[in-house]
Design a protein around this motif. Structure first.
Motif, PDB file in Angstrom:
ATOM      1  N   VAL A  69      35.341  -6.199  -7.857  1.00 40.37           N
ATOM      2  CA  VAL A  69      34.587  -5.126  -8.519  1.00 40.37           C
ATOM      3  C   VAL A  69      35.502  -3.945  -8.833  1.00 40.37           C
ATOM      4  CG1 VAL A  69      32.745  -3.410  -8.204  1.00 40.37           C
ATOM      5  CG2 VAL A  69      32.326  -5.815  -7.661  1.00 40.37           C
ATOM      6  N   PHE A  70      36.391  -3.589  -7.910  1.00 38.22           N
ATOM      7  CA  PHE A  70      37.297  -2.468  -8.186  1.00 38.22           C
ATOM      8  C   PHE A  70      38.282  -2.808  -9.301  1.00 38.22           C
ATOM      9  CE2 PHE A  70      35.386  -0.410  -4.679  1.00 38.22           C
ATOM     10  CZ  PHE A  70      35.715   0.933  -4.777  1.00 38.22           C
ATOM     11  N   GLU A  71      38.686  -4.059  -9.406  1.00 34.48           N
ATOM     12  CA  GLU A  71      39.531  -4.460 -10.531  1.00 34.48           C
ATOM     13  C   GLU A  71      38.756  -4.334 -11.845  1.00 34.48           C
ATOM     14  OE1 GLU A  71      40.903  -8.365  -9.465  1.00 34.48           O
ATOM     15  OE2 GLU A  71      42.323  -7.581  -7.978  1.00 34.48           O
ATOM     16  N   MET A  72      37.474  -4.698 -11.814  1.00 32.73           N
ATOM     17  CA  MET A  72      36.636  -4.537 -13.007  1.00 32.73           C
ATOM     18  C   MET A  72      36.534  -3.062 -13.406  1.00 32.73           C
ATOM     19  SD  MET A  72      33.382  -6.957 -12.171  1.00 32.73           S
ATOM     20  CE  MET A  72      33.311  -8.678 -12.557  1.00 32.73           C
ATOM     21  N   LEU A  73      36.358  -2.207 -12.407  1.00 33.69           N
ATOM     22  CA  LEU A  73      36.181  -0.773 -12.674  1.00 33.69           C
ATOM     23  C   LEU A  73      37.406  -0.135 -13.325  1.00 33.69           C
ATOM     24  CD1 LEU A  73      34.338   0.269  -9.382  1.00 33.69           C
ATOM     25  CD2 LEU A  73      33.366   0.217 -11.692  1.00 33.69           C
ATOM     26  N   HIS A  74      38.559  -0.760 -13.183  1.00 35.11           N
ATOM     27  CA  HIS A  74      39.780  -0.229 -13.790  1.00 35.11           C
ATOM     28  C   HIS A  74      39.969  -0.669 -15.241  1.00 35.11           C
ATOM     29  CE1 HIS A  74      40.937   0.530  -9.537  1.00 35.11           C
ATOM     30  NE2 HIS A  74      41.452   1.608 -10.105  1.00 35.11           N
ATOM     31  N   HIS A  75      39.089  -1.516 -15.750  1.00 30.50           N
ATOM     32  CA  HIS A  75      39.219  -2.012 -17.123  1.00 30.50           C
ATOM     33  C   HIS A  75      38.070  -1.466 -17.967  1.00 30.50           C
ATOM     34  CE1 HIS A  75      42.091  -4.600 -15.150  1.00 30.50           C
ATOM     35  NE2 HIS A  75      42.576  -4.857 -16.344  1.00 30.50           N
ATOM     36  N   THR A  76      38.209  -0.205 -18.354  1.00 35.79           N
ATOM     37  CA  THR A  76      37.117   0.509 -19.001  1.00 35.79           C
ATOM     38  C   THR A  76      37.159   0.486 -20.531  1.00 35.79           C
ATOM     39  OG1 THR A  76      38.356   2.566 -18.836  1.00 35.79           O
ATOM     40  CG2 THR A  76      36.827   2.070 -17.047  1.00 35.79           C
ATOM     41  N   CYS A  77      38.287   0.161 -21.101  1.00 32.88           N
ATOM     42  CA  CYS A  77      38.388   0.140 -22.572  1.00 32.88           C
ATOM     43  C   CYS A  77      37.719  -1.120 -23.114  1.00 32.88           C
ATOM     44  CB  CYS A  77      39.842   0.170 -23.019  1.00 32.88           C
ATOM     45  SG  CYS A  77      40.673   1.698 -22.569  1.00 32.88           S
ATOM     46  N   SER A  78      37.029  -0.957 -24.224  1.00 33.54           N
ATOM     47  CA  SER A  78      36.304  -2.076 -24.820  1.00 33.54           C
ATOM     48  C   SER A  78      37.200  -2.837 -25.801  1.00 33.54           C
ATOM     49  CB  SER A  78      35.052  -1.563 -25.518  1.00 33.54           C
ATOM     50  OG  SER A  78      34.248  -2.645 -25.904  1.00 33.54           O
ATOM     51  N   ALA A 137      28.933   2.103  -4.459  1.00 31.11           N
ATOM     52  CA  ALA A 137      28.323   3.370  -4.028  1.00 31.11           C
ATOM     53  C   ALA A 137      28.380   3.510  -2.520  1.00 31.11           C
ATOM     54  CB  ALA A 137      26.873   3.439  -4.490  1.00 31.11           C
ATOM     55  N   GLU A 138      28.630   4.739  -2.083  1.00 27.96           N
ATOM     56  CA  GLU A 138      28.512   5.116  -0.677  1.00 27.96           C
ATOM     57  C   GLU A 138      27.308   6.049  -0.612  1.00 27.96           C
ATOM     58  OE1 GLU A 138      32.268   6.791   0.449  1.00 27.96           O
ATOM     59  OE2 GLU A 138      33.171   4.807   0.648  1.00 27.96           O
ATOM     60  N   MET A 168      21.291  11.518  -2.665  1.00 28.98           N
ATOM     61  CA  MET A 168      22.421  11.431  -3.582  1.00 28.98           C
ATOM     62  C   MET A 168      23.412  10.411  -3.044  1.00 28.98           C
ATOM     63  SD  MET A 168      23.232  12.671  -6.411  1.00 28.98           S
ATOM     64  CE  MET A 168      24.612  12.701  -7.464  1.00 28.98           C
ATOM     65  N   GLU A 169      24.292   9.950  -3.892  1.00 29.69           N
ATOM     66  CA  GLU A 169      25.305   8.991  -3.492  1.00 29.69           C
ATOM     67  C   GLU A 169      26.602   9.278  -4.244  1.00 29.69           C
ATOM     68  OE1 GLU A 169      24.130   4.991  -4.614  1.00 29.69           O
ATOM     69  OE2 GLU A 169      23.699   5.593  -6.628  1.00 29.69           O
ATOM     70  N   ASP A 170      27.712   8.826  -3.674  1.00 27.88           N
ATOM     71  CA  ASP A 170      28.996   8.850  -4.372  1.00 27.88           C
ATOM     72  C   ASP A 170      29.170   7.465  -4.966  1.00 27.88           C
ATOM     73  OD1 ASP A 170      29.567  11.465  -3.552  1.00 27.88           O
ATOM     74  OD2 ASP A 170      30.335  10.737  -1.636  1.00 27.88           O
ATOM     75  N   TYR A 171      29.442   7.380  -6.264  1.00 31.33           N
ATOM     76  CA  TYR A 171      29.493   6.071  -6.882  1.00 31.33           C
ATOM     77  C   TYR A 171      30.495   6.009  -8.033  1.00 31.33           C
ATOM     78  CZ  TYR A 171      26.459   8.228 -10.384  1.00 31.33           C
ATOM     79  OH  TYR A 171      25.945   9.058 -11.342  1.00 31.33           O
ATOM     80  N   TYR A 172      30.849   4.770  -8.371  1.00 29.21           N
ATOM     81  CA  TYR A 172      31.726   4.453  -9.490  1.00 29.21           C
ATOM     82  C   TYR A 172      31.026   3.369 -10.286  1.00 29.21           C
ATOM     83  CZ  TYR A 172      34.897   6.483  -6.090  1.00 29.21           C
ATOM     84  OH  TYR A 172      35.475   7.305  -5.161  1.00 29.21           O
ATOM     85  N   VAL A 173      30.977   3.517 -11.618  1.00 25.75           N
ATOM     86  CA  VAL A 173      30.231   2.570 -12.444  1.00 25.75           C
ATOM     87  C   VAL A 173      31.010   2.229 -13.707  1.00 25.75           C
ATOM     88  CG1 VAL A 173      28.090   2.174 -13.736  1.00 25.75           C
ATOM     89  CG2 VAL A 173      28.033   3.523 -11.658  1.00 25.75           C
ATOM     90  N   LEU A 174      30.923   0.955 -14.086  1.00 23.94           N
ATOM     91  CA  LEU A 174      31.413   0.484 -15.382  1.00 23.94           C
ATOM     92  C   LEU A 174      30.215  -0.122 -16.091  1.00 23.94           C
ATOM     93  CD1 LEU A 174      33.610  -0.402 -17.467  1.00 23.94           C
ATOM     94  CD2 LEU A 174      33.778  -2.517 -16.148  1.00 23.94           C
TER      95      LEU A 174
END
Length: 192
Positions: free
Chosen positions: A126-135, A25-26, A1-7
């Protein structure tokens, strides 16, 4: 398993070069993905730890500061190390010009890995990208700019190397041309 954030973007706005997804991912020890094939390119960058990346029979041992490319429809497998599992970020992308942009980085099916010393900058993008989730139109343009910025940071070191090679080759070509010119001039004078 991993801890992850995805856009993940469902429908690209741009045809020539576009973001499909990105994430961070960690991984836990021996966490793996694959064997699997994807319809787009994916660039992974190892932030810390180590792991393996396998394409066909070729296996790469990767560590912090290295990146690996997954090409479209290529069957791949990757796995975190047992004692020092990796953390990595990734950017998935596609488009009619994606292959050319990958080649600009010096990557291709024979060169699937590289090193880059700008990992913290890549992580920030990448973290800046992950904060822009609205389409929204605003976010899609923002993410497109960040994708280009990601490639710019990766290309920074490669451009320096290409420039050094270009300067070296130009110097050699110039020296050879000067020598040939001198030889032709000398021989021409003796024949007259």
């Amino acid at each position: 398993m991993e801890d992850y954030y995805v856009l993940q973007l469902l429908k690209p706005k741009f045809k020539d070069f576009h973001l499909c997804f990105c994430g961070f991912a960690e991984c836990k020890p021996l966490h793996s993905y694959g064997p699997a094939a994807r319809p787009n390119y994916i660039l992974h960058y190892v932030m810390k730890g180590k792991g393996i990346y396998q394409v066909g029979e070729t296996k790469y041992q990767l560590k912090e500061g290295q990146a690996f490319l997954i090409e479209p429809e290529s069957l791949t497998f990757y796995q975190a190390d047992k004692t020092d599992p990796w953390s990595y970020l990734w950017v998935g992308f596609g488009g009619t010009e994606a292959q050319r942009f990958v080649r600009d980085l010096g990557l291709n099916s024979r060169q699937l890995t590289c090193e880059c010393e700008y990992g913290e900058e890549l992580k920030e993008i990448v973290f800046e990208m992950l904060h822009h989730t609205c389409s929204t139109a605003e976010n899609l343009y923002y993410l497109q700019g960040k994708l280009y910025q990601f490639f710019s940071v990766l290309a920074r070191g490669i451009e320096i190397q290409q420039y050094a090679d270009y300067t070296y080759n130009t110097t050699i070509k110039f020296s050879v041309a000067s020598t040939l010119h001198h030889i032709v001039k000398e021989w021409a004078c003796e024949i007259d």
